[in-house]
Design a protein around this motif. Sequence first.
Motif, PDB file in Angstrom:
ATOM      1  N   UNK A 335       0.840  -1.205   0.000  1.00 23.69           N
ATOM      2  CA  UNK A 335       0.000   0.000   0.000  1.00 23.69           C
ATOM      3  C   UNK A 335       0.871   1.249   0.000  1.00 23.69           C
ATOM      4  N   UNK A 336       1.874   1.292   0.869  1.00 22.62           N
ATOM      5  CA  UNK A 336       2.737   2.469   0.958  1.00 22.62           C
ATOM      6  C   UNK A 336       3.524   2.690  -0.330  1.00 22.62           C
ATOM      7  N   UNK A 337       3.953   1.600  -0.952  1.00 21.85           N
ATOM      8  CA  UNK A 337       4.670   1.712  -2.235  1.00 21.85           C
ATOM      9  C   UNK A 337       3.755   2.270  -3.320  1.00 21.85           C
ATOM     10  N   UNK A 338       2.516   1.822  -3.346  1.00 22.29           N
ATOM     11  CA  UNK A 338       1.553   2.329  -4.328  1.00 22.29           C
ATOM     12  C   UNK A 338       1.226   3.800  -4.072  1.00 22.29           C
ATOM     13  N   UNK A 339       1.050   4.165  -2.814  1.00 19.93           N
ATOM     14  CA  UNK A 339       0.747   5.558  -2.494  1.00 19.93           C
ATOM     15  C   UNK A 339       1.900   6.488  -2.853  1.00 19.93           C
ATOM     16  N   UNK A 340       3.122   5.969  -2.803  1.00 17.94           N
ATOM     17  CA  UNK A 340       4.273   6.771  -3.232  1.00 17.94           C
ATOM     18  C   UNK A 340       4.267   6.985  -4.744  1.00 17.94           C
ATOM     19  N   UNK A 341       3.669   6.045  -5.470  1.00 16.36           N
ATOM     20  CA  UNK A 341       3.579   6.188  -6.929  1.00 16.36           C
ATOM     21  C   UNK A 341       2.409   7.077  -7.346  1.00 16.36           C
ATOM     22  N   UNK A 342       1.357   7.093  -6.538  1.00 19.92           N
ATOM     23  CA  UNK A 342       0.155   7.866  -6.852  1.00 19.92           C
ATOM     24  C   UNK A 342      -0.031   8.926  -5.759  1.00 19.92           C
ATOM     25  N   UNK A 343       0.711  10.033  -5.896  1.00 19.49           N
ATOM     26  CA  UNK A 343       0.707  11.056  -4.850  1.00 19.49           C
ATOM     27  C   UNK A 343      -0.663  11.715  -4.681  1.00 19.49           C
ATOM     28  N   UNK A 344      -1.436  11.814  -5.761  1.00 23.57           N
ATOM     29  CA  UNK A 344      -2.762  12.408  -5.637  1.00 23.57           C
ATOM     30  C   UNK A 344      -3.659  11.562  -4.742  1.00 23.57           C
ATOM     31  N   UNK A 345      -3.534  10.241  -4.857  1.00 23.51           N
ATOM     32  CA  UNK A 345      -4.297   9.327  -4.002  1.00 23.51           C
ATOM     33  C   UNK A 345      -3.833   9.464  -2.554  1.00 23.51           C
ATOM     34  N   UNK A 346      -2.513   9.544  -2.357  1.00 27.06           N
ATOM     35  CA  UNK A 346      -1.962   9.695  -1.004  1.00 27.06           C
ATOM     36  C   UNK A 346      -2.470  10.980  -0.356  1.00 27.06           C
ATOM     37  N   UNK A 347      -2.474  12.075  -1.113  1.00 25.99           N
ATOM     38  CA  UNK A 347      -2.932  13.355  -0.556  1.00 25.99           C
ATOM     39  C   UNK A 347      -4.418  13.296  -0.188  1.00 25.99           C
ATOM     40  N   UNK A 352      -8.656  12.685   4.186  1.00 29.69           N
ATOM     41  CA  UNK A 352      -9.755  11.938   4.802  1.00 29.69           C
ATOM     42  C   UNK A 352      -9.407  11.551   6.240  1.00 29.69           C
ATOM     43  N   UNK A 353      -8.178  11.119   6.454  1.00 27.61           N
ATOM     44  CA  UNK A 353      -7.750  10.680   7.782  1.00 27.61           C
ATOM     45  C   UNK A 353      -7.714  11.864   8.750  1.00 27.61           C
ATOM     46  N   UNK A 354      -7.136  12.965   8.309  1.00 23.26           N
ATOM     47  CA  UNK A 354      -7.054  14.140   9.179  1.00 23.26           C
ATOM     48  C   UNK A 354      -8.441  14.688   9.516  1.00 23.26           C
ATOM     49  N   UNK A 355      -9.339  14.652   8.542  1.00 22.26           N
ATOM     50  CA  UNK A 355     -10.696  15.135   8.783  1.00 22.26           C
ATOM     51  C   UNK A 355     -11.405  14.244   9.799  1.00 22.26           C
ATOM     52  N   UNK A 499      -3.596   4.925   9.027  1.00 24.04           N
ATOM     53  CA  UNK A 499      -4.155   6.163   9.564  1.00 24.04           C
ATOM     54  C   UNK A 499      -3.101   6.951  10.338  1.00 24.04           C
ATOM     55  N   UNK A 500      -2.315   6.275  11.174  1.00 25.07           N
ATOM     56  CA  UNK A 500      -1.317   6.978  11.975  1.00 25.07           C
ATOM     57  C   UNK A 500      -0.129   7.453  11.142  1.00 25.07           C
ATOM     58  N   UNK A 501       0.342   6.620  10.212  1.00 21.29           N
ATOM     59  CA  UNK A 501       1.525   6.995   9.435  1.00 21.29           C
ATOM     60  C   UNK A 501       1.212   8.078   8.410  1.00 21.29           C
ATOM     61  N   UNK A 502       0.110   7.946   7.688  1.00 16.91           N
ATOM     62  CA  UNK A 502      -0.186   8.897   6.616  1.00 16.91           C
ATOM     63  C   UNK A 502      -0.645  10.245   7.154  1.00 16.91           C
ATOM     64  N   UNK A 503      -1.199  10.258   8.317  1.00 15.83           N
ATOM     65  CA  UNK A 503      -1.565  11.527   8.939  1.00 15.83           C
ATOM     66  C   UNK A 503      -0.322  12.392   9.143  1.00 15.83           C
ATOM     67  N   UNK A 504       0.806  11.762   9.411  1.00 18.22           N
ATOM     68  CA  UNK A 504       2.013  12.475   9.832  1.00 18.22           C
ATOM     69  C   UNK A 504       3.078  12.572   8.737  1.00 18.22           C
TER      70      UNK A 504
END
Length: 543
Positions: A335-347, A352-355, A499-504
């Motif tokens: 998941x983390x590797x994919x999110x690094x490739x798709x920054x728009x999805x990561x953002x 969503x997590x912060x909200x 949730x914890x890692x991507x928030x930060x």
Amino acid sequence: MLTVLIPFFFVWAYWRLYLRRRLLRTALDVVPGPPGQSWLSGSLDQVISREAWGFHRYIAATYGPVVRIKGFLGANNLYVYDPCALYHILVKDQYTYEENESFIEGNRLLFGPGIFTTLGEEHRKHRKMLTPVFSISHMREMAPIFYAVSYKLRNTFQKKVQHGPEEIDISCWTARLALELIGQSGLGYTFDDLDEASIPHPYALASKQLTTAGEQTSFQRFILMPLLMRLGTPRFRKFLVDNAPSKMVKDLKAIVETLHNTSVELFESKQHALQAGNEALADQIGRGKDIISILMKANMKAADEDKLLDAELLGQINSLTFAATDTTSGALARVLHLLAQYKDVQDKLRHEIRQARKENGDEDIPYDALVSLPYLDAICRETLRLYPPVSQLLRTVRRDIILPFSTPISSENGQELNQLHVPKGTEIFVSILASNTNPAFWGLDCYEWKPERWLNPLPQALLDAHVPGVYSHLLTFLGGGRSCIGFKFSQLEMKVVLALLLEKFEFSLSEKPIIWMMSGISTPHVDRESKVPTLPMIVSLAT
């Protein structure tokens, strides 16, 4: 002794698997499939290769949902992802299509008599005792433990990147995290404080070595060892293993002894705490709410016919630990590797997590809200669809049986077949990967990672197919009596950590290319010869 036995084994195998099948044609001869690559292993090297992705996609696209695969010494095997056939294999006739003997005996040698090393009625008894532990109500109680452990990793990452972006081996940390998560929530035991300066626990080192050692000793473990298990007394078999002329077997034996000794120590600690009462359990890590504590308490109250023996309770420790560690670690890393490739999805996911945290007064997102976050859920589902940690499983046919199909297949002589007579002893590859990416159900973009597909109604063709999986019309966690008993546990782990890692933090690709190897469990590597999973990524504080 073992050196003397090996030639006799090959003579026996040659007669049983080659000459006998050459003399007796079977219905499987007419099923279309690729030619065998060698007389000894057929196409098995291609099917189970570390880089088998292309071959799996090729045979699925070329031959369809039921494929004949040439196996050891010319034996006919099947490769299946037809949903009706899968329903019969995994659900309706699941006790005819069992785990093969090599898998059961090989894993029993490693883990003891647990839920993953038993068959038939014995397996049903184990599953009956474990099922209540993975209930939704118990998952709610697990969430605080998952958060507490995951905060440790977040704090370590915080220290590493506080002065700027840092290259971090994500695979190493997700492996350590996954073991500590199952350690505390599953066993009430801590293996790792998730600090960079930590000294690895012997159990953690042994478990890390086991996957590599298991691959290197696959012949001894899955072919020779089951044969030896039929010889003489346990004492005689122990003598054979102790004197095996193989350093790899000796290394594997040392690993198993480390795992066993830790399990015994943990089990005896639980027994003493249970005898001392609830207060003693509450003082332990996991506060008595861990899986093994609850299982042992339930076992004490169970009817005599349902009780598990101490050896069987002990067997659950290693079985559950290994089932929950490498698969969860690999899924998180993917998941983390994919999110690094798709920054728009990561953002979008970070927002969503912060909200969600903001709506909860800046406290940890509670269980019900976390599991319901639509974009986080879509990302997890899509990753587990396209990149299941385990791509395929093997089943052995225990008696002659008729296997029906959803869609007729065209035989090599031009006939249409709606079903097939499958002889006893046939090995069947259940393709999780091909089922999850079947273009007839998922569309022409089935090989593309698109989390948004889960935010819209699923294709009607998929709903009508009734794929027999326990999770989202997918085969990722299988179906039937041998489905993954902890699939809700695994999903919750993933969502808490993300949730914890991507928030930060923000995750970006490093300059090093990453190759995902199929193997038994999919793992990332920086080169094709590497045996140790590695996933270097750039981690920085998210704005």
